[in-house]
Write a protein that holds these residues in place. Structure first.
Motif, short mmCIF file in Angstrom:
data_model
loop_
_atom_site.label_atom_id
_atom_site.label_comp_id
_atom_site.label_asym_id
_atom_site.label_seq_id
_atom_site.Cartn_x
_atom_site.Cartn_y
_atom_site.Cartn_z
N ASN A 165 95.71 -3.43 66.96
CA ASN A 165 95.93 -4.12 68.17
C ASN A 165 95.30 -3.72 69.48
N ASN A 166 94.35 -2.64 69.23
CA ASN A 166 93.60 -2.01 70.39
C ASN A 166 92.73 -2.74 70.83
N ARG A 167 92.34 -2.52 72.18
CA ARG A 167 91.49 -3.46 73.01
C ARG A 167 89.92 -2.83 72.51
N LEU A 168 89.64 -1.88 71.63
CA LEU A 168 88.40 -1.41 71.12
C LEU A 168 88.01 -2.29 70.12
N THR A 169 86.55 -2.77 70.06
CA THR A 169 86.35 -3.75 69.17
C THR A 169 85.77 -2.78 67.79
N PRO A 170 85.85 -3.81 66.43
CA PRO A 170 85.61 -2.93 65.28
C PRO A 170 84.02 -2.48 65.54
N GLU A 171 83.14 -3.38 66.22
CA GLU A 171 81.56 -3.12 66.53
C GLU A 171 81.45 -1.53 67.15
N TRP A 172 82.46 -1.18 68.02
CA TRP A 172 82.32 -0.04 68.87
C TRP A 172 82.95 1.14 67.95
N LEU A 173 83.90 0.90 67.07
CA LEU A 173 84.14 1.71 66.25
C LEU A 173 83.46 2.14 65.24
N SER A 174 82.78 1.26 64.52
CA SER A 174 81.70 1.58 63.68
C SER A 174 80.55 2.26 64.22
N GLU A 175 80.06 1.96 65.37
CA GLU A 175 78.95 2.87 65.93
C GLU A 175 79.41 4.02 66.34
N ILE A 176 80.75 4.67 66.53
CA ILE A 176 81.22 5.86 66.62
C ILE A 176 80.81 6.67 65.40
N GLU A 177 81.13 6.06 64.29
CA GLU A 177 81.09 6.66 62.90
C GLU A 177 79.60 6.82 62.62
N GLN A 178 78.69 5.97 63.15
CA GLN A 178 77.25 6.22 62.96
C GLN A 178 76.63 7.27 63.80
N ARG A 179 77.13 7.27 65.10
CA ARG A 179 76.57 8.21 65.85
C ARG A 179 77.03 9.51 65.70
N LEU A 180 78.30 9.96 65.00
CA LEU A 180 78.81 11.22 65.00
C LEU A 180 79.02 11.45 63.43
N PRO A 181 78.18 11.88 62.97
CA PRO A 181 78.41 12.39 61.26
C PRO A 181 79.41 13.36 61.18
N GLY A 182 80.55 13.25 60.47
CA GLY A 182 81.54 14.10 60.49
C GLY A 182 83.04 13.77 61.10
N ALA A 183 82.74 12.41 61.81
CA ALA A 183 83.87 11.85 62.49
C ALA A 183 84.26 10.53 61.29
N ALA A 184 85.47 10.12 61.34
CA ALA A 184 85.85 9.16 60.43
C ALA A 184 86.88 8.39 61.43
N VAL A 185 86.58 6.98 61.40
CA VAL A 185 87.61 6.22 62.01
C VAL A 185 88.59 5.51 61.13
N LEU A 186 89.86 5.70 61.42
CA LEU A 186 91.15 5.04 60.79
C LEU A 186 91.77 4.33 61.50
N GLU A 187 91.68 2.84 60.93
CA GLU A 187 92.37 1.99 61.84
C GLU A 187 93.79 1.74 61.11
N THR A 188 94.75 1.79 61.79
CA THR A 188 96.09 1.56 61.40
C THR A 188 96.86 0.34 62.00
N MET B 297 80.37 16.30 55.02
CA MET B 297 81.05 16.51 56.35
C MET B 297 81.87 15.41 56.83
N ASP B 298 81.77 14.36 56.27
CA ASP B 298 82.59 13.25 56.76
C ASP B 298 84.25 13.55 56.85
N GLY B 299 84.78 13.14 57.96
CA GLY B 299 86.24 13.32 58.22
C GLY B 299 86.60 14.49 58.65
N LEU B 300 85.68 15.48 59.10
CA LEU B 300 86.10 16.67 60.15
C LEU B 300 86.93 16.19 61.11
N VAL B 301 86.68 15.22 61.69
CA VAL B 301 87.27 14.50 62.96
C VAL B 301 87.98 13.16 62.45
N VAL B 302 89.16 12.98 62.84
CA VAL B 302 89.58 11.60 62.40
C VAL B 302 89.75 11.03 63.76
#
Length: 90
Positions: free
Chosen positions: A12-35, A1-6
């Protein structure tokens, strides 16, 4: 079910990589894409932001921005996984 929500984030965002990886852990079905760049010139300089399935979510406070991103992603995941009878666009 990964990647239903991208969740798309500028490198260059002010969000840290730690916060972004935590989102993926807390929300199965969400995938964080850093560009490298989301072509939202200057926004990364003044506030934290991400695109959640194409919708811009932002806040000057990075912690509040993460909350908003998760809320938007949860709403989309509920909508995407609900039965046809329950669907109403989020």
């Amino acid at each position: 079910m990964d990647g239903l929500v991208v969740i798309e984030v500028c490198a260059n965002n002010r969000l840290t990589p730690e916060w972004l990886s935590e989102i993926e852990q807390r929300l199965p079905g969400a995938a964080v894409l850093e560009t490298d760049c989301t072509n939202t010139c200057g926004l990364c300089q003044v506030r934290a932001f991400a695109y959640v399935n194409g919708k811009l979510v932002h806040d000057p406070d990075p912690a509040k921005c993460v909350e908003k991103i998760e809320d938007e992603a949860r709403a989309l995941l509920r909508w995407l996984t609900s039965s046809e009878d329950e669907k109403g666009a989020p």
